[in-house]
Design a protein around this motif. Sequence first.
Motif, PDB file in Angstrom:
ATOM      1  N   ARG A  25     -32.309 -14.460 -29.986  1.00 38.05           N
ATOM      2  CA  ARG A  25     -33.527 -14.119 -29.223  1.00 38.05           C
ATOM      3  C   ARG A  25     -33.675 -12.604 -29.108  1.00 38.05           C
ATOM      4  NH1 ARG A  25     -32.777 -16.223 -23.829  1.00 38.05           N
ATOM      5  NH2 ARG A  25     -30.709 -16.957 -24.382  1.00 38.05           N
ATOM      6  N   MET A  26     -32.535 -11.923 -28.934  1.00 37.54           N
ATOM      7  CA  MET A  26     -32.574 -10.454 -28.875  1.00 37.54           C
ATOM      8  C   MET A  26     -33.124  -9.871 -30.175  1.00 37.54           C
ATOM      9  SD  MET A  26     -28.946  -9.532 -27.088  1.00 37.54           S
ATOM     10  CE  MET A  26     -28.768  -9.339 -25.322  1.00 37.54           C
ATOM     11  N   GLU A  27     -32.668 -10.417 -31.295  1.00 35.78           N
ATOM     12  CA  GLU A  27     -33.109  -9.901 -32.597  1.00 35.78           C
ATOM     13  C   GLU A  27     -34.598 -10.120 -32.818  1.00 35.78           C
ATOM     14  OE1 GLU A  27     -28.794 -10.368 -34.893  1.00 35.78           O
ATOM     15  OE2 GLU A  27     -30.302 -11.970 -35.014  1.00 35.78           O
ATOM     16  N   SER A  72     -27.803  -4.160 -21.921  1.00 32.15           N
ATOM     17  CA  SER A  72     -28.047  -3.795 -23.319  1.00 32.15           C
ATOM     18  C   SER A  72     -29.523  -3.479 -23.544  1.00 32.15           C
ATOM     19  CB  SER A  72     -27.565  -4.906 -24.256  1.00 32.15           C
ATOM     20  OG  SER A  72     -28.211  -6.124 -23.968  1.00 32.15           O
ATOM     21  N   GLU A  73     -30.412  -4.186 -22.814  1.00 33.88           N
ATOM     22  CA  GLU A  73     -31.834  -3.865 -22.977  1.00 33.88           C
ATOM     23  C   GLU A  73     -32.140  -2.472 -22.436  1.00 33.88           C
ATOM     24  OE1 GLU A  73     -34.720  -6.926 -22.262  1.00 33.88           O
ATOM     25  OE2 GLU A  73     -36.372  -5.501 -22.116  1.00 33.88           O
ATOM     26  N   ILE A  74     -31.466  -2.081 -21.356  1.00 31.53           N
ATOM     27  CA  ILE A  74     -31.659  -0.725 -20.821  1.00 31.53           C
ATOM     28  C   ILE A  74     -31.236   0.321 -21.864  1.00 31.53           C
ATOM     29  CG2 ILE A  74     -30.769   0.941 -19.122  1.00 31.53           C
ATOM     30  CD1 ILE A  74     -32.727  -0.822 -17.766  1.00 31.53           C
ATOM     31  N   LEU A  75     -30.145   0.047 -22.574  1.00 30.43           N
ATOM     32  CA  LEU A  75     -29.712   0.991 -23.615  1.00 30.43           C
ATOM     33  C   LEU A  75     -30.731   1.022 -24.757  1.00 30.43           C
ATOM     34  CD1 LEU A  75     -25.874   0.267 -23.715  1.00 30.43           C
ATOM     35  CD2 LEU A  75     -27.030   2.258 -22.736  1.00 30.43           C
ATOM     36  N   LYS A  76     -31.313  -0.137 -25.052  1.00 32.61           N
ATOM     37  CA  LYS A  76     -32.373  -0.204 -26.064  1.00 32.61           C
ATOM     38  C   LYS A  76     -33.571   0.652 -25.633  1.00 32.61           C
ATOM     39  CE  LYS A  76     -34.994  -1.842 -29.435  1.00 32.61           C
ATOM     40  NZ  LYS A  76     -34.786  -1.361 -30.813  1.00 32.61           N
ATOM     41  N   ILE A  77     -33.939   0.513 -24.370  1.00 31.34           N
ATOM     42  CA  ILE A  77     -35.075   1.277 -23.828  1.00 31.34           C
ATOM     43  C   ILE A  77     -34.795   2.776 -23.875  1.00 31.34           C
ATOM     44  CG2 ILE A  77     -36.328   1.780 -21.673  1.00 31.34           C
ATOM     45  CD1 ILE A  77     -36.104  -1.270 -21.058  1.00 31.34           C
ATOM     46  N   THR A  78     -33.554   3.144 -23.552  1.00 28.39           N
ATOM     47  CA  THR A  78     -33.172   4.561 -23.603  1.00 28.39           C
ATOM     48  C   THR A  78     -33.365   5.103 -25.022  1.00 28.39           C
ATOM     49  OG1 THR A  78     -31.521   4.100 -21.903  1.00 28.39           O
ATOM     50  CG2 THR A  78     -31.323   6.203 -23.080  1.00 28.39           C
ATOM     51  N   THR A  79     -32.891   4.326 -25.999  1.00 30.63           N
ATOM     52  CA  THR A  79     -33.015   4.734 -27.403  1.00 30.63           C
ATOM     53  C   THR A  79     -34.480   4.841 -27.810  1.00 30.63           C
ATOM     54  OG1 THR A  79     -30.975   3.519 -27.833  1.00 30.63           O
ATOM     55  CG2 THR A  79     -32.285   4.176 -29.749  1.00 30.63           C
ATOM     56  N   GLU A  80     -35.236   3.795 -27.524  1.00 30.30           N
ATOM     57  CA  GLU A  80     -36.656   3.792 -27.897  1.00 30.30           C
ATOM     58  C   GLU A  80     -37.426   4.912 -27.193  1.00 30.30           C
ATOM     59  OE1 GLU A  80     -38.957  -0.100 -28.766  1.00 30.30           O
ATOM     60  OE2 GLU A  80     -37.553  -0.562 -27.160  1.00 30.30           O
ATOM     61  N   LEU A 105     -20.911  -6.253 -24.642  1.00 25.34           N
ATOM     62  CA  LEU A 105     -21.995  -5.293 -24.870  1.00 25.34           C
ATOM     63  C   LEU A 105     -22.112  -4.931 -26.342  1.00 25.34           C
ATOM     64  CD1 LEU A 105     -24.141  -3.356 -23.553  1.00 25.34           C
ATOM     65  CD2 LEU A 105     -22.360  -1.613 -23.579  1.00 25.34           C
ATOM     66  N   ALA A 106     -20.961  -4.705 -26.986  1.00 23.11           N
ATOM     67  CA  ALA A 106     -20.945  -4.281 -28.397  1.00 23.11           C
ATOM     68  C   ALA A 106     -21.720  -5.275 -29.261  1.00 23.11           C
ATOM     69  CB  ALA A 106     -19.507  -4.158 -28.884  1.00 23.11           C
ATOM     70  N   ASP A 107     -21.614  -6.550 -28.927  1.00 30.99           N
ATOM     71  CA  ASP A 107     -22.313  -7.597 -29.652  1.00 30.99           C
ATOM     72  C   ASP A 107     -23.830  -7.489 -29.477  1.00 30.99           C
ATOM     73  OD1 ASP A 107     -21.901  -9.747 -31.339  1.00 30.99           O
ATOM     74  OD2 ASP A 107     -22.066 -11.220 -29.717  1.00 30.99           O
ATOM     75  N   TYR A 108     -24.257  -7.264 -28.254  1.00 30.34           N
ATOM     76  CA  TYR A 108     -25.682  -7.254 -27.948  1.00 30.34           C
ATOM     77  C   TYR A 108     -26.400  -6.027 -28.525  1.00 30.34           C
ATOM     78  CZ  TYR A 108     -24.486 -10.971 -24.613  1.00 30.34           C
ATOM     79  OH  TYR A 108     -24.034 -12.119 -24.020  1.00 30.34           O
ATOM     80  N   GLY A 113     -29.960  -3.311 -32.690  1.00 35.36           N
ATOM     81  CA  GLY A 113     -29.939  -2.289 -33.746  1.00 35.36           C
ATOM     82  C   GLY A 113     -29.797  -0.864 -33.257  1.00 35.36           C
ATOM     83  N   ILE A 114     -29.020  -0.660 -32.178  1.00 39.18           N
ATOM     84  CA  ILE A 114     -28.923   0.705 -31.650  1.00 39.18           C
ATOM     85  C   ILE A 114     -27.490   1.232 -31.650  1.00 39.18           C
ATOM     86  CG2 ILE A 114     -30.990   0.599 -30.199  1.00 39.18           C
ATOM     87  CD1 ILE A 114     -29.088  -0.067 -27.823  1.00 39.18           C
ATOM     88  N   GLU A 115     -26.555   0.505 -32.347  1.00 41.46           N
ATOM     89  CA  GLU A 115     -25.152   0.924 -32.271  1.00 41.46           C
ATOM     90  C   GLU A 115     -24.930   2.371 -32.692  1.00 41.46           C
ATOM     91  OE1 GLU A 115     -26.754  -1.350 -33.996  1.00 41.46           O
ATOM     92  OE2 GLU A 115     -25.555  -1.786 -35.756  1.00 41.46           O
TER      93      GLU A 115
END
Lengths: 492, 492
Positions: free
Chosen positions: A409-411, B179-187, B268-271, B276-278
């Motif tokens: 779902r995340m992807e 993990s979504e917060i980290l995604k938002i930070t990146t975006e 977290l590493a998985d999410y 796609g922000i690793e």
Amino acid sequence: MSSEQATQAAAAAAAAAASTPVEKAAPAQSKKQSKKSKKQDQQFLLKTPKGTKDWADKDMIIREAVFGSLSSLFKRHGGVTIDTPVFELREILTGKYGEDSKLIYNLEDQGGELTSLRYDLTVPFARFVACNSISNIKRFHIAKVYRRDQPAMTKGRMREFYQCDFDIAGNYDTMVPDSEILKITTEGLTGLGINDFKIKLNHRKILDGIFQACGVKDDDVRKISSAVDKLDKSPWEAVKKEMVVEKNQPEEVADKIAQKGIEEMTILADYVEAFGIEKHLSFDLSLARGLDYYTGLIYEAVTAASAPPTNASELKEKAKKETKEVEDASEYVGVGSIAAGGRYDNLVGMFSNGKSIPCVGISFGVERIFSIIKARAAKQLEKLSSSQTQVFVMAFGGGEGWNGFLKERMEVTNKLWSAGINSEFLYKAKPNIRKQFDAADKSGSQVAVILGKEEYPQGQVRVKVLGQGDDSDEGDLVKVEDLVKSVEVQAI
Amino acid sequence: MSSEQATQAAAAAAAAAASTPVEKAAPAQSKKQSKKSKKQDQQFLLKTPKGTKDWADKDMIIREAVFGSLSSLFKRHGGVTIDTPVFELREILTGKYGEDSKLIYNLEDQGGELTSLRYDLTVPFARFVACNSISNIKRFHIAKVYRRDQPAMTKGRMREFYQCDFDIAGNYDTMVPDSEILKITTEGLTGLGINDFKIKLNHRKILDGIFQACGVKDDDVRKISSAVDKLDKSPWEAVKKEMVVEKNQPEEVADKIAQKGIEEMTILADYVEAFGIEKHLSFDLSLARGLDYYTGLIYEAVTAASAPPTNASELKEKAKKETKEVEDASEYVGVGSIAAGGRYDNLVGMFSNGKSIPCVGISFGVERIFSIIKARAAKQLEKLSSSQTQVFVMAFGGGEGWNGFLKERMEVTNKLWSAGINSEFLYKAKPNIRKQFDAADKSGSQVAVILGKEEYPQGQVRVKVLGQGDDSDEGDLVKVEDLVKSVEVQAI
């Protein structure tokens, strides 16, 4: 801008929005506000400070629509926006607000400069113009101002509230910018769907002439102005008693002063005709405006259909306790006034060594306008939600080996975000179906993207339009690589 | 959102804007700020308070573009916005900021409640969640916060500055919202064209385990955290000396604590892989974050290409006077940090009788981001102007009986406004041609509508495209009733 456009603006804000992600587990703030909460030894009074409030949910959407409508209007007239600090050096504010100066919020002297919260946006604007040696500017500013009003005096006025100002600074021909400000005032209100208003006009120089004729001493003029300003609320006898103090000025001086004002009003009449706004204007000798700094034309837009002050619920509660005080509603300062302003030619000069820049401006009382719009749009608002989510990504499955497709779902959600589509998913590893639909509903999503236990591993998802009331519809089966295209067709 | 989109966002803001209606008659603010102005007996120090500044012109356009880009991002992730008062009851802020509490601005005790300006947006958010008994919300808030930083200590940090926060409150599965917060930070950063950044990660529980292993007493943990946070600036020896105080805790306790953190980091590493922000993330044990309220994951985005603090010019000026102090630049708190946040699961509980709502969030350091974007966009900005005027209405004429067509220009401009076209005219009864073109130029108008002495009485005007460098082009002669249509074709 027509009232249709205003309705469209509100509708656009409504359409753009689509959910209530704020789930309340208990009653709303007003009830909770005064409740005390205990933690260890500390006692927290869990509320915002007196005269302030939080903004959220639908109120926030209306507010943003109002600000958006006014900002577009200001830009249409060549305006640019600025931002000044929320506090100013105290001496900048001193001596600008007459009797109201006692309402200024001071910051504590913690060493260093003495500062105070801004009381309006006009004095900071004049300071800005002087500071930057600006010779002309059309600026707008939408921001909060602060006044330590005593609730007992003004019955429910907020201590922190928004102002929305447009001002024109510069040396121009008589009444030209003034008439455009009146045009902006008219457009601002009609643009928000408020058509039942009048703009009362007066001129400080006409007033001054009359005061002189009445023998009011120069030093007393501003005090008397405040009294005159109450003419539409108090009987003339009371005001006259306050006004007519001594008579020792020659009548011809008064005539000369008033004459200048009358000339300017005649010029103005011509210009407002060109702008097609005469029907909203009316000359009103009883309009005086309390503030010290006005020097020419002054005006105030009033509406018959004015709403109660924003914290009406608070007022009602009070009314139960102290009926007498609230019945005396005529004392509300400026009930019905939804925009006001005037010309102030000497204010910038107070900051710039006497080199003055003439200014004229309007301040919209957005909190009151907000109440009117909210009351009128009550029905439409029921359907509104505050988030703008378009798509909710879900997983269907269960039984042996079912892992909830969290990463999947995340992807998929990530793919939608990359395409600029507002999307959400439930933050649960193994979410149940009902909870996902509930969350989608609350988010206001128009479309669900469903990852099925068998379908997804074969590279397929379902795209289902929500809110159709047809639960039997399983949605269209599409390839994952075609998902974005398919969703873009369905959502909007 | 790609960096192309960011550039587009900035370009859109640029394209939408088109003039500098702020005409400066003298040098800019920085020089003027400290100049004293005399008026009657009063001495005005003509400036904004220490650590604050005015925003105007091109800075304002960049700022609005940054806020717009981040707001869209937040909405894409299902966020809703709220607004809280600029000051809170003082007790709400007490005990939340550790050593930094001394930087809180108090309002003067003028009778009534004791209040203070907000220090960040996180504590007011937690108070809001508790106040309204909210069980879950994704909220964003873009607003000013206040810190009485001593310039000598932090060298140029502003005392009033913007924060731009996104937070997720609610009971969810481990590390999903994080993990979504980290995604938002990146975006958020890439969406603004900033791609050369790293997000340093750490976990409070891992840190706590290590501290326990080192024998740090519970009461000292937060103090030691601050020391660890300086690890990338100070040598290990200095930090160790501060850290290792006493050793009297059994090692197994420490292991257990750290274990929980390590488990969470693995999830977290998985999410973050799904998002796609690793590549932007790096684990950094030296990251500690000074604030008291963090309980889990903590993070900080840093960029190599970080710009100096916003008031760089002020710093330079100072540098001349006090070279030594400024050379010691390593003391800047968090230079290079452009966004930071973490998980704080107990803060809401401090306001709601222990009933806690877990929260995780990110705060973008928009002032620093602003400096970076400004420095990078310097060239494009030269062409920018701050107003969005499209059409300038002029009159050409002269000689006997020429009246300047003021009322006629008003009528024509009014027609354009009614059609939603941003239009201006010169506020002069008899304007000369050159001054009208100058004003049109400054307004950034793309089109001039010209009322000719002979043509207009015959119901015709000229529509001329500006900025073509062809002065001989007189424009197209069109009927007044076709004006709007003709202008709509030319202006955009």
